[in-house]
Scaffold this active site. Structure first.
Site: not given
Ligand code: XLS
Ligand code: NI
Ligand code: NI
Length: 429
Positions: A336, A293, A98, A306, A268, A265, A229, A304, A101
């Site tokens: 991700d 992802d 992003h 991750d 998700h 993802e 996404e 989430d 980031d």
């Protein structure tokens, strides 16, 4: 060279190796179905989780201490230096980011945009030197408080404008770096309460926004894939891009089903009450499968989380659908995924990716072997064989009724053979 990773050497493939720095299953050059494993999997590191995330949770703040945490451009450059050192250690072919980031936000929109330009020059020269590529770029339209009520779907047109302007700069940056995709995840595109929400208007805004994105990307000659996404909730109570089926309906509505695909993802999919493979199979069947992802949610938490993938049979199901869809074209496997907040050491970052890459390699190889055997596909084809010679779908109800009445056939139910197919599956995984 920074000294962040100390003397950690590049990870190599050794099926009998031990320790943290060996791939036991991921041999980038191994041929699977005639294609190198690296080209099948197209691994990517997520800049936000690996280099920007401070280790916080709702009950506590930063646990990681990284020498590049700070908001100067020098910090951003150090972060990039470390990122490319990690890509080299892991042999990671791709990364994703992003805007937020990779560069600190400026005091004005123009300053933020200039910084993005400067840091992408810096990153671009590193890409040239190392051959590491950009899988996708995206805009962070969810962290800053200006986006708390949505970006494209905000009730305030000025926020829509800020979001649109930001996305324009991120598409420019992605194109400049040769990004193979551009992603839109609507982190605040949803609502907290229906009591203050105009659903019709917000949907219209989101549709118009996406049309503008597609138009601009094509106009400047960005030839990567544009991806949405899906995610059903978190951070907002309800997010509009709920799941693949919802996104497809939205794309159809705005005439974008041939211009935009999905980045699916794992976590998700689970939050939406689906399996990962369901979302993948559905996207492929609708012609909108783009990229993944890869991560894992804690199945009890409802969040989430991750985490890095650790479940080979689950991952194999996912790659079976990816392979059935013909594999990735511009897409890839983006991790991700983030460390747990107690995993403080640089080695944790490396080991997390090594483990995940091995899990994915095992999963993909198992899926490829099963697909190659044709066993499941033969059973699937046989199940539908009657349709090969049927003209029913071009008939009409009255003719069908007449035919059924005259023929007098009461169809005999046939076994779906699920357990037998599961047994076949388990022979490969
Ligand atoms: C958050 C999303 C995000 C996207 C990119 O849940 O997964 O990280 O992948 O904005
Ligand atoms: Ni994601
Ligand atoms: Ni996510």
């Amino acid at each position: 060279m920074t000294d962040f990773f100390g003397d950690i050497a590049p990870v190599s493939f050794d099926p009998n190796g031990d320790g943290d720095l060996t791939f036991r299953h991921y041999d980038p050059d191994a041929l699977v179905l005639g294609k190198r494993l690296e080209d099948h999997l197209r691994f990517s590191v997520a800049w936000w989780h690996s280099f920007a995330w401070p280790g916080g949770d709702p009950f506590g703040g930063q646990t990681f201490e990284r020498p590049w945490f700070g908001d100067s451009m020098d910090d951003a450059k150090l972060k990039a230096d470390v990122a490319f050192e990690m890509f080299r250690i892991l042999g990671q072919p791709f990364f994703c980011f992003h805007d937020l980031d990779i560069r600190p936000e400026g005091d004005s929109f123009a300053e933020s945009a200039d910084r993005l330009d400067a840091i992408t020059d810096y990153i671009g020269s590193k890409m040239e030197r190392t051959g590491t590529k950009l899988l996708w770029g995206t805009a962070n339209l969810f962290t800053h408080r200006r986006f708390m009520g949505g970006a494209a779907t905000n009730p305030d047109p000025d926020v829509f404008a800020y979001a649109a302007a930001t996305v324009k700069t991120c598409i420019d940056a992605t194109k400049k770096l040769g990004g193979e995709n551009y992603v839109l995840w609507g982190g605040r595109e949803g609502y907290e309460t229906l009591l203050n929400t105009n659903l019709v208007r917000e949907r219209e805004q989101a549709g118009r926004f996406l049309c503008m994105v597609v138009d601009y990307a094509r106009k400047i000659g960005f030839d990567g894939t544009i991806l949405i996404e899906p995610k059903p909730q978190e951070p907002t109570k309800h997010q509009y891009d709920y799941d693949v089926a919802t996104v497809y309906g939205f794309l159809k509505d705005f005439g974008l089903e041939n211009d935009v695909k999905v980045n699916i993802e794992q976590g998700h999919a689970i939050l939406a009450g689906h399996s990962f493979e369901h979302e993948l199979a559905l996207a492929a069947s609708l012609g909108i499968f783009g990229s993944i992802d890869m991560n894992r949610n804690d199945y009890q938490s409802g969040w989430d989380t991750d985490q890095f993938p650790d479940n080979v049979p689950e991952v194999a199901r996912a790659y079976y659908e990816v392979l059935r869809a013909g594999g990735f074209s511009t897409g890839g496997t983006n991790f991700d995924a983030k460390l747990r907040r107690q995993s403080l050491d640089p080695m944790d970052l490396i080991a997390a990716h090594v483990g995940a890459m091995d899990v994915c390699a095992r999963g993909l190889k198992a899926a490829a072997a099963l697909l190659d055997s044709g066993e499941l596909e033969a059973a699937r084809a046989e199940r539908y064989a009657g349709w090969e010679t049927s003209d029913l779908l071009t008939s009409d109800l009255a003719s069908i009724e007449a035919r059924v009445r005259a023929g007098g056939v009461d169809p005999a139910p046939r076994s779906g053979r699920q357990e037998r197919l599961e047994n076949i599956w388990n022979r490969y995984v």
